[in-house]
Design an enzyme around this catalytic site. Structure first.
Site, mmCIF file in Angstrom:
data_model
loop_
_atom_site.group_PDB
_atom_site.id
_atom_site.type_symbol
_atom_site.label_atom_id
_atom_site.label_comp_id
_atom_site.label_asym_id
_atom_site.label_seq_id
_atom_site.Cartn_x
_atom_site.Cartn_y
_atom_site.Cartn_z
ATOM 1 N N HIS A 119 -0.771 0.610 -10.146
ATOM 2 C CA HIS A 119 -1.535 -0.133 -9.440
ATOM 3 C C HIS A 119 -2.015 -1.443 -10.092
ATOM 4 O O HIS A 119 -3.419 -1.773 -10.209
ATOM 5 C CB HIS A 119 -2.680 0.383 -8.820
ATOM 6 N N ARG B 197 1.034 -1.092 -0.242
ATOM 7 C CA ARG B 197 -0.141 0.034 0.136
ATOM 8 C C ARG B 197 0.754 1.328 -0.054
ATOM 9 O O ARG B 197 1.970 1.106 0.523
ATOM 10 C CB ARG B 197 -1.039 -0.147 1.314
ATOM 11 N N GLU C 248 -4.163 7.927 -5.057
ATOM 12 C CA GLU C 248 -4.493 7.217 -6.647
ATOM 13 C C GLU C 248 -5.796 7.576 -6.832
ATOM 14 O O GLU C 248 -6.710 7.686 -6.363
ATOM 15 C CB GLU C 248 -4.433 5.694 -6.275
#
Length: 319
Positions: free
Chosen positions: A284, A237, A266
């Site tokens: 991601h 993360r 994000e």
């Protein structure tokens, strides 16, 4: 009367079609206006929710009168207020394990790309700089036989360790909140303190859950302990890593390079990290294969159906 399901993000078309055959379905669509207001209105009489990537908490769920379950198409659940859900009697299901191997593949892709300067040298070559035999500025790092430090030896961390141990004959160190003798034995992996791992590892991979202990775990002080040739990879993360400290560490050559798939914010549209040749940045995509996303959607669908039919889901965050 059909039960009502709120789909709060884009999901697999086949899964959506199945849901629409079985339930009254409301799909949250950003093109239709404010997402938070749509959620508040939709959950008033909803029985279940399915999706990923939305912050769900008291602010947008307090109007729910009979919500039983949120089935998240994800492994991580830091965008859900688990305490609020538990207090409200709402089960939160997630989809671990199905993305383990593909995320471990991605971690090693980042490790190799950063170590061998793949993205930097790709651009360097395409820009016509290859005029003669390459010099030290184009050299990468050796991988085979070196030391891999993994922070978080869960399912993904263990899969990363397998790739390093069996594929690259690497020495494995690991750190976490507890020792995992059963997982470590087959990999000849050694449990150690965080400081020792940072100091001795040639490659450090962050594969830890986000929690109170791991938030900003890798800060300036931690980066200062790493070796100058070391490579840092984060597939956990974004909040586990201090991005400003990483920027300084790369600029000052405190460490050699980094590979990132997750960020503090994000989607990440602008970042000083984008200006650094020695940082590989991906959007991601740890689980972003058609096969894995399908498996995740299937599992999330089944867990939603289980709860709406009175059964406990297989992977429950708040039992």
């Amino acid at each position: 009367m059909k039960q009502k399901v709120v789909v709060f993000s884009q999901i697999d078309a086949e899964i959506l079609a199945r849901l629409q055959q079985q339930y009254e379905v409301v799909v949250i669509n950003p093109k239709l206006g404010d997402v938070q207001e749509q959620i508040k209105a939709a959950v008033v009489d909803a029985d279940g929710m399915i999706g990923a990537g939305r912050m769900l908490n008291a602010a947008n769920l307090e109007s729910a009168q009979k919500l039983k379950v949120i089935s998240s198409i994800s492994v991580g659940y830091d965008n859900y207020d688990v305490d609020y859900l538990t207090q409200s009697g709402i089960w939160l299901a997630h989809t671990p394990h199905v993305l383990t191997e593909t995320t471990a593949d991605l971690a090693f892709t980042l490790l190799v790309s950063a170590a061998k300067q793949v993205t930097r040298l790709d651009q360097w070559t395409k820009q016509g700089h290859w005029q003669r035999t390459v010099g030290q500025d184009q050299f990468g790092q050796e991988i085979f036989g070196r030391t891999l430090g993994i922070i978080g030896l869960g399912n993904i961390g263990q899969a990363i360790a397998r790739r390093g141990f069996h594929g690259f004959n690497m020495n494995i160190l690991y750190h976490g909140r507890q020792e995992h003798l059963d997982r470590a034995e087959a990999l000849n992996a050694r449990f150690c303190s965080l400081n020792e791992l940072l100091q001795q590892s040639d490659f450090v991979v962050l594969a830890v859950d986000l929690n109170a202990d791991s938030r900003q775990l890798i800060d300036a002080a931690a980066l200062a302990q790493m070796q100058k040739h070391a490579v840092l990879v984060n597939i956990s993360r974004g909040q586990v890593l201090d991005e400003a400290a990483l920027y300084d560490a790369i600029v000052n050559r405190t460490i050699f390079a980094a590979g990132l798939d997750v960020y503090q914010q994000e989607p990440l549209k602008q970042s000083d990290l984008f200006d650094l040749d020695y940082v590989v940045t991906l959007p991601h995509v740890g689980s972003a294969t058609a096969q894995t996303r399908k498996k995740m959607a299937e599992l999330a669908y089944q867990q939603l159906v289980d709860v709406l039919n009175g059964r406990q889901p297989r992977y429950l965050v708040n039992p």
